[in-house]
Design an enzyme around this catalytic site. Structure first.
Site, PDB file in Angstrom:
ATOM      1  N   ARG A  96       0.861  -1.190   0.000  1.00 21.07           N
ATOM      2  CA  ARG A  96       0.000   0.000   0.000  1.00 21.07           C
ATOM      3  C   ARG A  96       0.898   1.242   0.000  1.00 21.07           C
ATOM      4  NH1 ARG A  96      -4.884  -2.426   1.669  1.00 21.07           N
ATOM      5  NH2 ARG A  96      -5.987  -0.808   0.528  1.00 21.07           N
ATOM      6  N   GLN A 110       0.254   2.693  -6.012  1.00 21.63           N
ATOM      7  CA  GLN A 110      -1.161   3.110  -6.021  1.00 21.63           C
ATOM      8  C   GLN A 110      -1.951   2.627  -7.244  1.00 21.63           C
ATOM      9  OE1 GLN A 110      -1.328   7.343  -5.369  1.00 21.63           O
ATOM     10  NE2 GLN A 110      -1.588   7.082  -3.172  1.00 21.63           N
ATOM     11  N   ASP A 123      -2.811  -1.056  -6.907  1.00 20.14           N
ATOM     12  CA  ASP A 123      -3.449  -1.461  -5.652  1.00 20.14           C
ATOM     13  C   ASP A 123      -4.910  -1.866  -5.883  1.00 20.14           C
ATOM     14  OD1 ASP A 123      -4.480  -1.703  -3.139  1.00 20.14           O
ATOM     15  OD2 ASP A 123      -3.815   0.263  -2.431  1.00 20.14           O
ATOM     16  N   SER A 166      -7.509  -1.513  -3.027  1.00 19.18           N
ATOM     17  CA  SER A 166      -8.122  -0.178  -2.911  1.00 19.18           C
ATOM     18  C   SER A 166      -9.158   0.058  -3.996  1.00 19.18           C
ATOM     19  CB  SER A 166      -7.051   0.915  -2.996  1.00 19.18           C
ATOM     20  OG  SER A 166      -6.290   0.931  -1.825  1.00 19.18           O
ATOM     21  N   TYR A 178      -1.826  -0.443   8.427  1.00 15.68           N
ATOM     22  CA  TYR A 178      -3.004  -1.253   8.764  1.00 15.68           C
ATOM     23  C   TYR A 178      -3.294  -1.165  10.258  1.00 15.68           C
ATOM     24  CZ  TYR A 178      -2.969  -3.594   4.218  1.00 15.68           C
ATOM     25  OH  TYR A 178      -3.038  -3.881   2.879  1.00 15.68           O
TER      26      TYR A 178
HETATM   27  P1  NAD Z   1      -8.772  -2.574   5.991  1.00 17.38           P
HETATM   28  O1  NAD Z   1      -9.756  -3.016   4.956  1.00 17.38           O
HETATM   29  O2  NAD Z   1      -7.699  -3.505   6.433  1.00 17.38           O
HETATM   30  O3  NAD Z   1      -9.613  -2.132   7.302  1.00 17.38           O
HETATM   31  C1  NAD Z   1     -10.642  -1.162   7.220  1.00 17.38           C
HETATM   32  C2  NAD Z   1     -10.535  -0.177   8.365  1.00 17.38           C
HETATM   33  O4  NAD Z   1     -10.948  -0.816   9.572  1.00 17.38           O
HETATM   34  C3  NAD Z   1      -9.125   0.360   8.624  1.00 17.38           C
HETATM   35  O5  NAD Z   1      -9.134   1.754   8.504  1.00 17.38           O
HETATM   36  C4  NAD Z   1      -8.840  -0.098  10.069  1.00 17.38           C
HETATM   37  O6  NAD Z   1      -8.076   0.853  10.785  1.00 17.38           O
HETATM   38  C5  NAD Z   1     -10.232  -0.232  10.634  1.00 17.38           C
HETATM   39  N1  NAD Z   1     -10.329  -1.044  11.847  1.00 17.38           N
HETATM   40  C6  NAD Z   1      -9.685  -2.207  12.138  1.00 17.38           C
HETATM   41  N2  NAD Z   1     -10.051  -2.642  13.370  1.00 17.38           N
HETATM   42  C7  NAD Z   1     -10.946  -1.748  13.858  1.00 17.38           C
HETATM   43  C8  NAD Z   1     -11.694  -1.648  15.074  1.00 17.38           C
HETATM   44  N3  NAD Z   1     -11.561  -2.544  16.032  1.00 17.38           N
HETATM   45  N4  NAD Z   1     -12.510  -0.588  15.236  1.00 17.38           N
HETATM   46  C9  NAD Z   1     -12.638   0.334  14.251  1.00 17.38           C
HETATM   47  N5  NAD Z   1     -11.976   0.305  13.081  1.00 17.38           N
HETATM   48  C10 NAD Z   1     -11.122  -0.722  12.893  1.00 17.38           C
HETATM   49  O7  NAD Z   1      -8.117  -1.201   5.579  1.00 17.38           O
HETATM   50  P2  NAD Z   1      -7.755  -0.649   4.132  1.00 17.38           P
HETATM   51  O8  NAD Z   1      -8.846   0.169   3.644  1.00 17.38           O
HETATM   52  O9  NAD Z   1      -7.282  -1.770   3.305  1.00 17.38           O
HETATM   53  O10 NAD Z   1      -6.547   0.320   4.470  1.00 17.38           O
HETATM   54  C11 NAD Z   1      -5.439  -0.146   5.226  1.00 17.38           C
HETATM   55  C12 NAD Z   1      -4.335   0.886   5.317  1.00 17.38           C
HETATM   56  O11 NAD Z   1      -3.677   1.036   4.080  1.00 17.38           O
HETATM   57  C13 NAD Z   1      -4.789   2.257   5.710  1.00 17.38           C
HETATM   58  O12 NAD Z   1      -3.824   2.859   6.535  1.00 17.38           O
HETATM   59  C14 NAD Z   1      -4.833   3.007   4.437  1.00 17.38           C
HETATM   60  O13 NAD Z   1      -4.726   4.395   4.616  1.00 17.38           O
HETATM   61  C15 NAD Z   1      -3.601   2.431   3.792  1.00 17.38           C
HETATM   62  N6  NAD Z   1      -3.626   2.605   2.354  1.00 17.38           N
HETATM   63  C16 NAD Z   1      -2.577   3.270   1.786  1.00 17.38           C
HETATM   64  C17 NAD Z   1      -2.568   3.443   0.415  1.00 17.38           C
HETATM   65  C18 NAD Z   1      -1.427   4.159  -0.234  1.00 17.38           C
HETATM   66  O14 NAD Z   1      -0.652   4.797   0.427  1.00 17.38           O
HETATM   67  N7  NAD Z   1      -1.288   4.052  -1.519  1.00 17.38           N
HETATM   68  C19 NAD Z   1      -3.594   2.936  -0.366  1.00 17.38           C
HETATM   69  C20 NAD Z   1      -4.632   2.260   0.250  1.00 17.38           C
HETATM   70  C21 NAD Z   1      -4.638   2.088   1.626  1.00 17.38           C
END
Ligand code: NAD
Length: 384
Positions: free
Chosen positions: A125, A130, A133, A136, A231
């Site tokens: 990520r 990007q 990904d 996403s 994460y």
């Molecule tokens: P995910 O699908 O793994 O989880 C969804 C959300 O659930 C996350 O925001 C997580 O913090 C939240 N969560 C987990 N346990 C929880 C709880 N007990 N209570 C409340 N919320 C809870 O997440 P994702 O959408 O795949 O994203 C994961 C990470 O990757 C994030 O930090 C996101 O910003 C990052 N990301 C970065 C990029 C990039 O830089 N290119 C792209 C996509 C995602």
């Protein structure tokens, strides 16, 4: 170099790995693209459009798999596709969502066949990755569609309306988990005019939530909640108790709750308890995007829509597939961007010094490359 697009066999899979526009671009680069007949049908891309884009349509599935240099899929190969994996040439490449942490045995089989496989869940990520990904691109669709399901099921308007017959208050939407899907859910609910609140254990998302016009529900926890890669981490029992107290109050006053919380490699955390559902207004709606990983709501049944205490609870599976045109378009772009990193001058050139290739490639030259998958397989063989 022959790139093959397989027809998906998983029943609820409507996406296709490459759309005709992407095929045309690859053909222009001098690559040969073959598409299994009917591969794009459920996403409204017929064989004729692929042929116009320069692809060759193949009806013989065995031939498609056995002659591919790179075989592209969306869903992980199903059991009945095992016989086609057996036909793949050693050294050929398979790219798909392989779900190797949920089903590590697939990696064992691919390594045994000497196939170089890339799992789209394993793309880092990072900013550089990007465009590749796929988690996403697809999660964003899930967040959007979850809100549409909720808006359709809610016996109320979403927006505030001032009419000659009186004023309608906006629906209250509470989004739990503000990752990619959650943020898109917030944006979609806001566009429909709802009042939106959101909660996440990672405080870093507060600004993003606020920038979408939603209120961030804060819980101060005395532990680090963010793991490597941004994460969420699994939190302690004490933190779970504190978050549940806060969540309960917001669930109670919400008309719609969208849950998206996940922790990689773990069962989704239970956040909305039976007691919380019992406290909700009748006619309220819960859409649990984490249903496939066990669900964030105690009542969620994956793939089913149920009613408890007068609350409609949806546990949708594979939401991106319900928007197959754009889901395929975005996935297609993710795949072509990944292939640009491994095809040089029309030849396969897999460079493990590239961090994206290194992270996403789970099997190569008979080896399983990912330590987590190896660990899972070791614990599996201890049980077997
Ligand atoms: P995910 O699908 O793994 O989880 C969804 C959300 O659930 C996350 O925001 C997580 O913090 C939240 N969560 C987990 N346990 C929880 C709880 N007990 N209570 C409340 N919320 C809870 O997440 P994702 O959408 O795949 O994203 C994961 C990470 O990757 C994030 O930090 C996101 O910003 C990052 N990301 C970065 C990029 C990039 O830089 N290119 C792209 C996509 C995602």
């Amino acid at each position: 170099m022959r790139i093959a697009v397989a027809k998906e066999v998983e029943v609820c899979e409507r996406r296709v790995a490459l759309i005709p526009d992407a095929v045309a671009r690859l053909v222009k680069q001098g690559l040969e693209v073959v598409v299994e007949t009917g591969a794009g049908e459920k996403a409204f891309f017929g064989d004729a459009v692929y042929e116009d884009a320069g692809a060759k349509i193949i009806t013989d599935t065995a031939l498609l798999w056995s002659e591919a240099d790179i075989l592209l899929k969306v869903s992980p190969p199903q059991e009945r596709e095992g016989k086609y994996i057996d036909l793949m040439r050693p050294g050929s490449v398979l790219i798909a969502f392989l779900n190797p942490l949920g089903n590590p045995v697939i990696a064992e089989k691919l390594a045994h066949r000497q196939i170089t496989s890339f799992s789209m869940e394993m793309i880092p990520r990072s900013t550089r990755a990007q465009g590749i990904d796929a988690l996403s691109s697809q999660a964003s669709i899930a967040g959007y569609k979850a809100v549409l399901i909720a808006a359709t099921a809610l016996p109320k308007y979403f927006p505030m309306l001032t009419t000659a017959a009186g004023t309608i208050a906006p629906a209250k939407v509470f989004v739990i988990g503000a990752g990619v899907a959650g943020l898109q859910a917030i944006a979609t609910a806001r566009r429909l005019g709802a009042m939106v609140e959101a909660f996440d254990i990672r405080p870093a998302v507060k600004e993003e939530v606020q920038s979408l016009g939603a209120k961030f529900v804060e819980v101060k926890l005395e532990e680090e909640t963010t793991a490597k890669g941004g994460y969420a981490k699994e939190i302690s029992d004490d933190s779970k108790k504190r978050t549940q107290e806060v969540i309960a109050a917001h669930v109670k006053s919400a008309d719609v709750v969208i849950t998206t919380a996940q922790v990689p490699g773990k069962k989704a955390p239970l956040l909305v308890t039976e007691e919380m559902v019992a406290q909700m207004k009748v006619g309220s709606v819960i859409v649990d995007i984490a249903a496939e990983q066990g669900g964030n709501c105690a009542y969620t049944e994956p793939g089913r829509d149920i009613s408890k205490h007068g609350v409609n609870i949806f546990g949708p599976i594979n939401l991106p597939s319900s928007v197959p045109v754009h889901a395929s378009q975005l996935y297609s772009k993710n795949l072509t961007s990944l292939m640009q990193l491994m095809v040089k001058n029309g030849q396969l050139d897999i460079n493990f010094a590239d961090d994206i290739i290194d992270a996403a490639c789970i099997t190569h030259a008979g080896e399983i490359r990912n330590p987590k998958i190896k660990e899972l397989l070791q614990s599996l063989s201890a049980i077997r």
